[in-house]
Design an enzyme around this catalytic site. Structure first.
Site, PDB file in Angstrom:
ATOM      1  N   CYS A  80       0.881  -1.511  -0.306  1.00  8.53           N
ATOM      2  CA  CYS A  80      -0.093  -0.029   0.047  1.00  8.53           C
ATOM      3  C   CYS A  80       0.318   1.329  -0.005  1.00  8.53           C
ATOM      4  O   CYS A  80       1.428   1.291  -1.162  1.00  8.53           O
ATOM      5  CB  CYS A  80      -0.890  -0.206   1.120  1.00  8.53           C
ATOM      6  SG  CYS A  80      -2.064   1.128   0.830  1.00  8.53           S
ATOM      7  N   HIS A 183      -4.175  -4.750  -0.358  1.00 10.75           N
ATOM      8  CA  HIS A 183      -3.171  -5.179   0.487  1.00 10.75           C
ATOM      9  C   HIS A 183      -3.517  -6.558   0.655  1.00 10.75           C
ATOM     10  O   HIS A 183      -4.543  -7.482   0.976  1.00 10.75           O
ATOM     11  CB  HIS A 183      -4.256  -5.395   2.116  1.00 10.75           C
ATOM     12  CG  HIS A 183      -4.362  -3.675   2.065  1.00 10.75           C
ATOM     13  ND1 HIS A 183      -3.313  -3.468   3.542  1.00 10.75           N
ATOM     14  CD2 HIS A 183      -4.479  -2.809   2.159  1.00 10.75           C
ATOM     15  CE1 HIS A 183      -3.630  -1.845   3.417  1.00 10.75           C
ATOM     16  NE2 HIS A 183      -4.274  -1.292   2.653  1.00 10.75           N
ATOM     17  N   GLU A 185      -2.244  -8.825   3.506  1.00  8.20           N
ATOM     18  CA  GLU A 185      -2.661 -10.162   3.735  1.00  8.20           C
ATOM     19  C   GLU A 185      -4.181  -9.625   4.310  1.00  8.20           C
ATOM     20  O   GLU A 185      -5.225 -10.634   4.910  1.00  8.20           O
ATOM     21  CB  GLU A 185      -2.593  -9.172   4.974  1.00  8.20           C
ATOM     22  CG  GLU A 185      -2.659  -7.669   5.945  1.00  8.20           C
ATOM     23  CD  GLU A 185      -2.267  -6.712   4.124  1.00  8.20           C
ATOM     24  OE1 GLU A 185      -1.267  -6.799   3.717  1.00  8.20           O
ATOM     25  OE2 GLU A 185      -2.208  -5.499   5.198  1.00  8.20           O
TER      26      GLU A 185
END
Lengths: 203, 254
Positions: A80, A183, A185
């Protein structure tokens, strides 16, 4: 093998830690370069404002840590805002950034019913083959939240692109520094696979 | 292109998922952590948890639910219900939620939105708004709070605009008229708010069939659609819903 996570008031890092725990990997989360300097690789996350993030990195000496890792060929994964401020500069706050990768960061134009921030799931087209994307289907969707996009120089390897009014770069690679604008994750099994690939990467 | 999101909503009371019609007659549906994990594996795009625990002293149970959910699912999720202070927001975010939803407490204290956005960014602050059709209001909709029981003096469109200015990054827009009816989302309300605001709008209340989602995502201009009972009771799977949407030109994550 241990991965360091840079903690510099760049938003909540719980989800990065949860992903690493799920993958069974050890990590060190710290804002102190002394704690991170002996790790094998770094995850460089980020949420928020480019200029503020740069100030916070410099205040902790983490800008030098990142430069050292890059110079020594140890892997770095920018996520990001972390993917944006490795470039030379950003339009956000007219920030001079880390300059680890040639290029700059621009504001998404929006318009025509397109909302900015670009928030939600979007499909990513992988522009090359690389171990970092092994096992992840072409055009998989990932979760984005951002208002600025990266424009690396032509010499930089583009890993992936997406479309939100314009087609733009959402992942690039220079030597041992790789980035994702989205992202991983928070992007389900496909995202976790990208994180796992990074942890296994031995450039 | 950016995909339309299908979001599953779980009402959580004292650590258990429940579902009521118009916030009444609650039925136990199971463990929210197990349900979240099952929906994650079915490809849900996002989850929303509303803590409807009545007693303040049992609220801590929710933080534990949030922490366990965050360790098992790797997609964004939002938590709302009773968050009244900056400390409440912090506790939920640090437990692993991506977003918090502020509803009645934001009406009572609008500065809570600003405080939350300052701490964690607009992308983490969702305005939850319950609206009721009311021809005496300028936009035709009145904001109601406390689960739809208490009318306010706020106009729905004006409040949405104010919340955006204060820093809300998304709106979950719930129609009290449509909630629990399974007769479809309230399209005019959703279209009104979504087209007037530069931030994403999640339609809520009234979902009964995949066609209802298609209508609100296309004709209602919603960025995302919230579903609850139509998936909780197994009437439809997320795959069925997404296949239907994709077959009718709605871009969704598969």
């Amino acid at each position: 093998m241990t991965v360091g996570i840079l903690d510099y008031d760049a938003g909540n890092l719980t989800s990065v830690e949860n992903a690493l725990r799920h993958l069974g990997h050890h990590w060190v989360l710290s804002g102190n370069p002394e704690d991170l300097k002996n790790t094998d690789s770094l995850i460089f996350p980020g949420d928020g404002h480019a200029a503020t993030s740069m100030d916070n990195l410099k205040a902790r000496g983490l800008d030098r840590l990142l430069a050292d890792f890059a110079a020594q060929g140890r892997p770095i994964l920018g996520i990001c805002v972390g993917s944006q401020i490795v470039l030379d500069s950003s339009e956000e706050g007219e920030a001079t950034c880390l300059g680890l990768v040639p290029g700059l960061c621009r504001r998404l134009p929006g318009g025509q019913g397109l909302k900015v921030p670009h928030m939600g799931w979007n499909s990513v087209h992988f522009e090359t083959e690389h171990p970092l994307m092994a096992g992840v289907p072409q055009d998989s969707s990932f979760y984005f939240v951002h208002s600025y996009y990266t424009e690396p120089a032509a010499s930089v390897t583009v890993l992936g692109t997406t479309d939100h009014g314009i087609r733009f770069v959402v992942g690039f690679l220079k030597d041992t520094l790789a980035t994702w604008q989205f992202h991983p994750e928070k992007s389900g099994p496909a995202g976790l696979k990208l994180v796992e690939n990074f942890l296994r990467w031995r450039p | 292109m950016l995909q339309k999101r299908v979001i599953v909503c779980l009402d959580v009371k004292e650590g258990r998922t429940t579902k009521g019609v118009k916030f009444q007659n609650n039925i136990d549906l199971g463990d929210p952590v197990e349900m979240a994990e099952a929906y994650y594996h079915q490809g849900v795009d996002e989850l929303v948890f509303y803590d409807i625990t009545a007693s303040a002293e049992k609220r801590g149970i929710m933080i534990d639910v949030v922490r366990r959910v965050a360790q098992r699912i790797f997609i964004p999720f939002c938590v709302g219900g009773g968050l009244a202070t900056a400390e409440d927001i912090k506790a939920v975010i640090l437990a692993g939620a991506e977003k918090v939803s502020l509803n009645s407490q934001a009406v009572k204290n609008p500065d809570l939105i600003r405080q939350g956005a300052k701490m964690y960014g607009s992308q983490s602050i969702v305005l939850g708004m319950d609206a009721l059709a009311d021809p005496t209001m300028p936009s035709g909709y009145r904001v109601v709070i406390n689960g739809g029981r208490t009318p306010t003096e706020l106009d729905a469109l004006a409040w949405a605009r104010q919340a955006h200015k204060l820093g809300a990054g998304e709106i979950v827009l719930n129609s009290i008229d449509a909630d629990g009816t399974k007769a479809g989302y309230e399209l005019p309300l959703t279209k009104l708010i979504s087209e007037a605001l530069p931030i994403p709008v999640v339609a809520s209340g009234g979902a009964g069939t995949p066609e209802h989602l298609r209508a609100v995502l296309q004709e209602g201009s919603a960025d995302a659609a919230l579903v609850a009972s139509m998936v909780h009771y197994g009437t439809y799977t997320l795959k069925q819903i997404k296949d239907y949407l994709a077959g009718r030109g709605v871009s969704v994550r598969r």
